[in-house]
Design a protein around this motif. Structure first.
Motif, PDB file in Angstrom:
ATOM      1  N   PRO A  69     -69.329 -12.668 -81.213  1.00 24.71           N
ATOM      2  CA  PRO A  69     -68.854 -12.626 -79.814  1.00 24.71           C
ATOM      3  C   PRO A  69     -68.984 -11.244 -79.185  1.00 24.71           C
ATOM      4  O   PRO A  69     -69.302 -11.120 -77.997  1.00 24.71           O
ATOM      5  CB  PRO A  69     -67.390 -13.061 -79.923  1.00 24.71           C
ATOM      6  CG  PRO A  69     -67.333 -13.893 -81.164  1.00 24.71           C
ATOM      7  CD  PRO A  69     -68.298 -13.230 -82.108  1.00 24.71           C
ATOM      8  N   GLU A  70     -68.717 -10.192 -79.977  1.00 27.64           N
ATOM      9  CA  GLU A  70     -68.844  -8.837 -79.440  1.00 27.64           C
ATOM     10  C   GLU A  70     -70.301  -8.520 -79.111  1.00 27.64           C
ATOM     11  O   GLU A  70     -70.590  -7.911 -78.069  1.00 27.64           O
ATOM     12  CB  GLU A  70     -68.301  -7.824 -80.454  1.00 27.64           C
ATOM     13  CG  GLU A  70     -66.786  -7.820 -80.573  1.00 27.64           C
ATOM     14  CD  GLU A  70     -66.277  -6.941 -81.684  1.00 27.64           C
ATOM     15  OE1 GLU A  70     -65.164  -6.382 -81.555  1.00 27.64           O
ATOM     16  OE2 GLU A  70     -66.979  -6.791 -82.707  1.00 27.64           O
ATOM     17  N   HIS A  72     -72.518 -10.657 -78.275  1.00 26.85           N
ATOM     18  CA  HIS A  72     -72.816 -11.450 -77.082  1.00 26.85           C
ATOM     19  C   HIS A  72     -72.393 -10.703 -75.822  1.00 26.85           C
ATOM     20  O   HIS A  72     -73.137 -10.658 -74.824  1.00 26.85           O
ATOM     21  CB  HIS A  72     -72.107 -12.802 -77.163  1.00 26.85           C
ATOM     22  CG  HIS A  72     -72.899 -13.934 -76.599  1.00 26.85           C
ATOM     23  ND1 HIS A  72     -73.506 -13.884 -75.363  1.00 26.85           N
ATOM     24  CD2 HIS A  72     -73.200 -15.167 -77.106  1.00 26.85           C
ATOM     25  CE1 HIS A  72     -74.124 -15.009 -75.127  1.00 26.85           C
ATOM     26  NE2 HIS A  72     -73.974 -15.809 -76.172  1.00 26.85           N
ATOM     27  N   ARG A  73     -71.192 -10.109 -75.848  1.00 25.15           N
ATOM     28  CA  ARG A  73     -70.702  -9.387 -74.669  1.00 25.15           C
ATOM     29  C   ARG A  73     -71.563  -8.163 -74.374  1.00 25.15           C
ATOM     30  O   ARG A  73     -71.831  -7.837 -73.212  1.00 25.15           O
ATOM     31  CB  ARG A  73     -69.241  -8.983 -74.882  1.00 25.15           C
ATOM     32  CG  ARG A  73     -68.263 -10.150 -74.755  1.00 25.15           C
ATOM     33  CD  ARG A  73     -66.831  -9.653 -74.667  1.00 25.15           C
ATOM     34  NE  ARG A  73     -66.361  -9.125 -75.937  1.00 25.15           N
ATOM     35  CZ  ARG A  73     -65.793  -9.872 -76.880  1.00 25.15           C
ATOM     36  NH1 ARG A  73     -65.667 -11.193 -76.711  1.00 25.15           N
ATOM     37  NH2 ARG A  73     -65.373  -9.334 -78.015  1.00 25.15           N
ATOM     38  N   VAL A  74     -72.018  -7.478 -75.424  1.00 26.09           N
ATOM     39  CA  VAL A  74     -72.876  -6.306 -75.223  1.00 26.09           C
ATOM     40  C   VAL A  74     -74.209  -6.720 -74.610  1.00 26.09           C
ATOM     41  O   VAL A  74     -74.698  -6.091 -73.665  1.00 26.09           O
ATOM     42  CB  VAL A  74     -73.111  -5.580 -76.567  1.00 26.09           C
ATOM     43  CG1 VAL A  74     -74.160  -4.480 -76.397  1.00 26.09           C
ATOM     44  CG2 VAL A  74     -71.805  -4.974 -77.084  1.00 26.09           C
ATOM     45  N   ASP A  76     -74.848  -9.263 -72.824  1.00 27.28           N
ATOM     46  CA  ASP A  76     -74.686  -9.843 -71.488  1.00 27.28           C
ATOM     47  C   ASP A  76     -74.565  -8.792 -70.393  1.00 27.28           C
ATOM     48  O   ASP A  76     -74.635  -9.125 -69.208  1.00 27.28           O
ATOM     49  CB  ASP A  76     -73.451 -10.754 -71.452  1.00 27.28           C
ATOM     50  CG  ASP A  76     -73.715 -12.097 -72.130  1.00 27.28           C
ATOM     51  OD1 ASP A  76     -74.898 -12.398 -72.379  1.00 27.28           O
ATOM     52  OD2 ASP A  76     -72.741 -12.824 -72.425  1.00 27.28           O
ATOM     53  N   GLU A  77     -74.327  -7.531 -70.767  1.00 26.70           N
ATOM     54  CA  GLU A  77     -74.224  -6.483 -69.752  1.00 26.70           C
ATOM     55  C   GLU A  77     -75.584  -6.258 -69.104  1.00 26.70           C
ATOM     56  O   GLU A  77     -76.580  -5.948 -69.786  1.00 26.70           O
ATOM     57  CB  GLU A  77     -73.705  -5.182 -70.376  1.00 26.70           C
ATOM     58  CG  GLU A  77     -72.249  -5.276 -70.786  1.00 26.70           C
ATOM     59  CD  GLU A  77     -71.685  -3.939 -71.223  1.00 26.70           C
ATOM     60  OE1 GLU A  77     -70.525  -3.653 -70.873  1.00 26.70           O
ATOM     61  OE2 GLU A  77     -72.400  -3.178 -71.892  1.00 26.70           O
ATOM     62  N   ALA A  84     -68.750  -2.729 -72.850  1.00 23.24           N
ATOM     63  CA  ALA A  84     -68.505  -3.663 -73.948  1.00 23.24           C
ATOM     64  C   ALA A  84     -68.829  -3.030 -75.293  1.00 23.24           C
ATOM     65  O   ALA A  84     -68.121  -3.234 -76.286  1.00 23.24           O
ATOM     66  CB  ALA A  84     -69.339  -4.934 -73.745  1.00 23.24           C
ATOM     67  N   ASP A  87     -66.084  -0.441 -76.171  1.00 18.73           N
ATOM     68  CA  ASP A  87     -64.867  -1.099 -76.648  1.00 18.73           C
ATOM     69  C   ASP A  87     -65.042  -1.616 -78.072  1.00 18.73           C
ATOM     70  O   ASP A  87     -64.139  -1.483 -78.912  1.00 18.73           O
ATOM     71  CB  ASP A  87     -64.503  -2.262 -75.724  1.00 18.73           C
ATOM     72  CG  ASP A  87     -64.058  -1.796 -74.347  1.00 18.73           C
ATOM     73  OD1 ASP A  87     -63.734  -0.601 -74.205  1.00 18.73           O
ATOM     74  OD2 ASP A  87     -64.041  -2.621 -73.414  1.00 18.73           O
ATOM     75  N   ALA A  88     -66.210  -2.214 -78.332  1.00 20.77           N
ATOM     76  CA  ALA A  88     -66.462  -2.770 -79.661  1.00 20.77           C
ATOM     77  C   ALA A  88     -66.521  -1.670 -80.713  1.00 20.77           C
ATOM     78  O   ALA A  88     -65.966  -1.805 -81.808  1.00 20.77           O
ATOM     79  CB  ALA A  88     -67.763  -3.574 -79.655  1.00 20.77           C
TER      80      ALA A  88
END
Length: 314
Positions: A69-70, A72-74, A76-77, A84, A87-88
């Protein structure tokens, strides 16, 4: 650039170029991290030129310990890795720090068992087994919360706990591990008579105790400075601050008679010497001078008060 006529490649070719297995590529594709460009007439996945760089980035992020999931967030930027990723990475560093602290604690505990005489190992294992890795100060906090007057203001309680509860060292020596384990056992031991003995000053109530401990914290800091200089107990700023804390609690004036009364009252208060001796062992690396604690500062101030009142009486 892929060499096929349409500029696309198969899942096998992408896996080979990236140095991973087909199963790995399929795993990331199925979780939406690596979208396929199209499917062949036979239903096989086809990937565009950008897929190779994206797959390499996914592998790099996973190698850093980021979860799917992390990652994925990176990915998606829109403007590339940013908030993201920060933070990760911060989360991973925090988790890694906790793991390293736990490993250091376990190493020191193992050395403690290895180095102790065979006849003492069972007792040490029992004491050490009650402490988590990394160690928690929760039992010590509960001990002091039960000792402090009920309904004492939360800010005053927090300030007291900051000085009364030692933090386990990040790189402990075996002796410090043993001291903390014994401290943990001490706070979990049932009190004789069913309750923890309370000092006379607690009869002043929650707010009176809050005033007292705020003043004592300052007095202990001043006395700690004296202890670090190896100075004998003596009247001065530290003792004046100490007496003033009690005078404010009792609503009294700081006079010679009050100091004599206070000396006698404090001499009769219950002692927690064992706790503070263990605290000193926890916060002081072996071979170093013992660090002052609220307990040793309190004893220094009591001795100073006794010396002064005895001299005045003579």
């Amino acid at each position: 650039m892929f060499t096929s006529y349409d500029g696309l490649c198969s899942i096998g070719e992408l896996a080979e170029r990236a140095g991973v297995t087909v199963k790995t590529v399929r795993f990331y594709s199925d979780r939406g991290l690596l979208p396929e460009t199209s499917r062949s007439t036979g239903g096989h996945r086809r990937y565009g030129p950008e897929a190779l760089e994206r797959l390499r980035l996914i592998r790099s992020l996973r190698a850093l310990g980021l979860s799917v999931p992390e990652v994925h967030r990176v990915l998606d930027e829109e403007d590339g890795p940013g908030g993201a990723l920060e933070d990760a990475v911060a989360g991973q560093l925090g988790e890694l720090g906790r793991e390293i602290k736990a490993l250091r604690w376990r190493e020191a505990a193992l050395r403690l068992v290895q180095e102790c005489p065979p006849g003492e190992r069972a007792d040490r294992l029992r004491v050490l087994g009650a402490v988590s890795a990394p160690p928690s100060t929760a039992p010590l906090v509960r001990f002091w919360r039960g000792w402090l007057p009920p309904r004492m203001p939360s800010r005053a309680v927090a300030a007291f706990l900051d000085v009364a509860v030692p933090q386990p060292p990040d790189e402990p020596e075996p002796a410090q591990v043993l001291a903390f384990a014994r401290l943990n056992a001490l706070t979990l031991r049932p009190c004789e008579g069913g309750g923890q003995p309370q000092p006379e000053a607690h009869k002043a109530g929650a707010r009176g105790a809050a005033v007292l401990y705020a003043g004592l914290a300052e007095a202990y800091e001043l006395a700690g400075a004296e202890l670090r200089r190896d100075r004998e107990p003596r009247p001065g700023e530290a003792l004046d601050c100490f007496v003033a804390a009690y005078a404010s609690t009792y609503g009294a004036r700081d006079t010679a008679d009050f100091r004599r009364l206070l000396a006698g009252r404090l001499a009769a208060d219950p002692r927690l010497d064992g706790y503070w001796e263990l605290v000193a062992e926890v916060i002081t690396p072996p071979g170093h001078r013992p660090q002052p604690t609220p307990g040793s500062a309190h004893d220094w101030l009591l001795a100073a008060l006794a010396t002064q009142t005895a001299g005045a009486a003579a």
